[in-house]
Scaffold this active site. Structure first.
Site, PDB file in Angstrom:
ATOM      1  N   LYS A 195       0.841  -1.208   0.000  1.00 50.55           N
ATOM      2  CA  LYS A 195       0.000   0.000   0.000  1.00 50.55           C
ATOM      3  C   LYS A 195       0.876   1.258   0.000  1.00 50.55           C
ATOM      4  O   LYS A 195       1.589   1.516   0.968  1.00 50.55           O
ATOM      5  CB  LYS A 195      -0.881   0.050   1.257  1.00 50.55           C
ATOM      6  CG  LYS A 195      -1.855   1.225   1.197  1.00 50.55           C
ATOM      7  CD  LYS A 195      -2.442   1.578   2.543  1.00 50.55           C
ATOM      8  CE  LYS A 195      -1.844   2.815   3.148  1.00 50.55           C
ATOM      9  NZ  LYS A 195      -2.011   4.050   2.365  1.00 50.55           N
ATOM     10  N   GLU A 270      10.779   1.580   9.657  1.00 45.95           N
ATOM     11  CA  GLU A 270      11.693   2.701   9.361  1.00 45.95           C
ATOM     12  C   GLU A 270      10.903   3.960   9.671  1.00 45.95           C
ATOM     13  O   GLU A 270       9.973   4.306   8.943  1.00 45.95           O
ATOM     14  CB  GLU A 270      12.113   2.687   7.892  1.00 45.95           C
ATOM     15  CG  GLU A 270      12.880   1.460   7.466  1.00 45.95           C
ATOM     16  CD  GLU A 270      14.236   1.363   8.121  1.00 45.95           C
ATOM     17  OE1 GLU A 270      14.745   2.383   8.615  1.00 45.95           O
ATOM     18  OE2 GLU A 270      14.780   0.249   8.154  1.00 45.95           O
ATOM     19  N   CYS A 304      13.207  11.646   6.445  1.00 49.35           N
ATOM     20  CA  CYS A 304      13.530  11.043   7.745  1.00 49.35           C
ATOM     21  C   CYS A 304      14.963  11.349   8.146  1.00 49.35           C
ATOM     22  O   CYS A 304      15.284  11.465   9.318  1.00 49.35           O
ATOM     23  CB  CYS A 304      13.312   9.539   7.691  1.00 49.35           C
ATOM     24  SG  CYS A 304      14.231   8.760   6.349  1.00 49.35           S
ATOM     25  N   GLU A 404      10.131  16.021  15.122  1.00 47.77           N
ATOM     26  CA  GLU A 404      10.438  15.962  13.699  1.00 47.77           C
ATOM     27  C   GLU A 404       9.604  17.039  12.996  1.00 47.77           C
ATOM     28  O   GLU A 404       8.419  16.838  12.734  1.00 47.77           O
ATOM     29  CB  GLU A 404      10.073  14.571  13.187  1.00 47.77           C
ATOM     30  CG  GLU A 404      10.690  14.237  11.877  1.00 47.77           C
ATOM     31  CD  GLU A 404      10.278  12.872  11.380  1.00 47.77           C
ATOM     32  OE1 GLU A 404       9.147  12.432  11.655  1.00 47.77           O
ATOM     33  OE2 GLU A 404      11.093  12.252  10.684  1.00 47.77           O
TER      34      GLU A 404
END
Ligand code: NDP
Length: 511
Positions: A195, A270, A304, A404
């Site tokens: 997906k 991840e 990331c 983040e």
């Protein structure tokens, strides 16, 4: 706010905007199909506000069908029982077709994600290289043997495919992240339900088209489009799935772990990062400044591996931060279809507001805005951008230094000693990557050893190779991708003990 006169780059476009959107459907059990309820979802380009994609919006039943097809394909051995060479040959054919369709894939990636065309081209080339590298691993699935267990015993440790893998990918690097997972799973002999993010489905549909074209057996890879709920939820909950390979936010990664707990399936993750680059006075400061600018503005900071924390030694803090500010002013932001642009658009309005919120909060908390800080619109009113932003005087406890931000926003912090740099590096939920700039081997090696991060770059930033494993410590993830390790993640180990000769009867009493 610091900057009010930012100029965006709007040169010649590498491709025209499409007059009709790219249309994508699910690819399940070797067939293309609409959603069970015929629902679709539209994607508009973040840089142009043009309709660039129209996709089937999957239901829970569509997702279940994808998993069932992958289960059947795995259980009857149509893929797992092929030889490594046969799997290798399929994967190489996919790589060839990625190279053939390179520009079409790159343009669609730009249209849906807003990333610059030069970067998208590099990612498509990188993805083809990953398919080729993983192909070589298909030929090298191997285990171990123990030949000194005694004359009557041989021990074999074999690696077998783990089974059905759900692969879930994020919007920021849809094509290359799929390439970090899918060919490795296929090389191992697994079957897959995949997906992509609802925001960037197009290039994954194109990939499914290539798999169809090379004649991959039906059901080996099933692509189901749609939202995290319900499609992602089915892919993480299903009893028929043996492993979930997820890239995305730490928050959703935790949900994937919770969802998979019911069946104790393996989960590889991840996730996010809050990655520092540490600058010592003895470093090549010109190279370091370039790497800092690259590290924070690459993909508009929506990465990331974004080096969103600058840790600079107090003795050079002012001079170095100013150097970074000056360089930041020169980075070409603008229309991602312009090959001069280094930085493109922000993925969504909601995300843009989130970035702005972090900057405003830091200023309220006492940090200094040195550059940027505002959302920008193109002169014609199309597209969302965010100014390159540098905030100094940030302390380690501020949200901008801990969360983040996922935008082109650099937080500058200072340190006095190596120990302090390491302590600030590690005082973080995340542990994806870290970097150090120094000419002292003592500094570099001590930092590389003590930084709690999956990758440490020394006098460089964000290089990557198919051979080298990638993944995070702490809440940046579980497991590793790429390299031999990347293949091993998609395998189970099986121990086989082979007895030779007469058996010593257990029931006979021993002296
Ligand atoms: P999200 O976590 O929001 O989404 C990732 C994927 O998970 C999407 O396909 C999403 O679907 C899907 N999803 C959402 N909810 C669920 C659910 N309940 N169950 C299963 N799947 C679900 O991440 P983003 O797409 O916003 O990507 C940005 C994040 O990805 C950042 O945190 C970034 O750090 C991380 N990332 C990590 C990388 C790494 O290698 N460590 C690399 C790149 C990104 P949908 O969006 O369609 O609803």
């Amino acid at each position: 706010m610091a900057s009010t006169d930012w100029k965006l780059t709007f040169g010649a476009r590498a491709a025209d905007l499409p007059s009709t959107p790219y249309v994508g459907r699910h690819f399940i059990d070797g067939k293309w199909r609409d959603s069970g309820d015929s629902q679709t979802m539209a994607r508009r380009s973040p840089a142009h506000d043009a309709l660039v994609g129209q996709y089937a919006k999957g239901t829970a039943d569509d997702a279940r069908d994808a998993v069932v097809a992958a289960r059947q394909a795995f259980d009857d051995g149509r893929w797992s029982r092929l030889s490594g060479k046969q799997r290798h040959d399929y994967l190489c054919q996919v790589a060839e077709r990625i190279e053939r369709d390179h520009e079409t894939i790159a343009v669609q990636e730009v249209l849906e994600s807003g990333k610059p065309i030069t970067q998208a081209r590099a990612e498509v080339s990188g993805a083809a290289a990953l398919w080729r590298y993983a192909a070589t691993l298909a030929w090298n699935v191997r285990g171990d043997s123990y030949n000194a267990l005694g004359d009557d015993m041989l021990g074999l440790v074999m690696r077998e495919p783990i089974g059905v893998v759900s692969i879930i990918t994020p919007w920021n690097f849809p094509f290359i992240i799929a390439a970090q997972k899918l060919p490795f799973a296929l090389a191992a002999g697994c079957t897959v339900a995949l997906k992509p993010s609802e925001l960037t489905s197009g290039t994954t549909v194109m990939l499914a088209g290539l798999l169809d074209e090379v004649g991959l057996p039906d059901g080996v890879v099933n692509v189901v489009l749609g939202e995290g709920d319900p499609v992602g939820a089915v892919l993480t909950h299903s009893d028929d799935v043996d492993m979930v390979s997820f890239t995305g936010s730490t928050q959703v990664g935790k949900e994937a772990v919770a969802a998979s707990a019911g069946t104790l399936k393996k989960v590889s993750l991840e996730l996010g990062g809050k990655n520092p680059q540490v600058i010592f006075p003895d470093a090549d400061l010109e190279a370091a400044a370039d790497a800092v600018v690259f590290g924070v503005y690459f993909n508009g900071g929506q990465c990331c591996n974004s080096s969103s924390r600058l840790l600079v030694h107090r003795d050079i803090a002012e001079e170095f931060t100013q150097r970074v500010v000056e360089l930041s002013r020169q980075v070409p932001f603008g229309d991602p279809l312009d090959s001069q642009a280094r930085v493109g658009a922000i993925i969504s309005e909601a995300h843009e507001r989130k970035i702005q919120g972090y900057v405003e909060q830091a200023v309220t908390q006492g940090a200094t805005l040195r550059l940027g800080g505002r959302a920008l619109q193109a002169p014609n009113g199309e597209g969302r951008y965010f100014e390159p932003t540098v905030v100094s005087g940030v302390s380690p406890d501020m949200e901008i230094a801990r969360d983040e931000v996922f935008g082109p926003v650099l937080s500058a912090l200072t340190f006095d000693t190596l120990d302090e740099a390491i302590s600030i590096t590690n005082d973080c939920l995340y542990g994806l990557s870290a970097g150090i700039w120094s000419r002292s081997i003592d500094n570099c090696l001590a930092y590389a050893r003590r930084a709690r991060a999956g990758t440490v770059w020394v006098n460089t930033w964000m290089d990557g190779y198919p051979e080298l494993p990638f993944g995070g410590f702490k809440q940046s993830g579980l497991g590793r991708e790429l390299g031999h390790f990347g293949l091993d993640e998609f395998t189970e180990q099986k121990t086989v003990q082979l007895h030779m000769g007469a058996r010593t009867n257990w029931w006979v009493p021993q002296a």
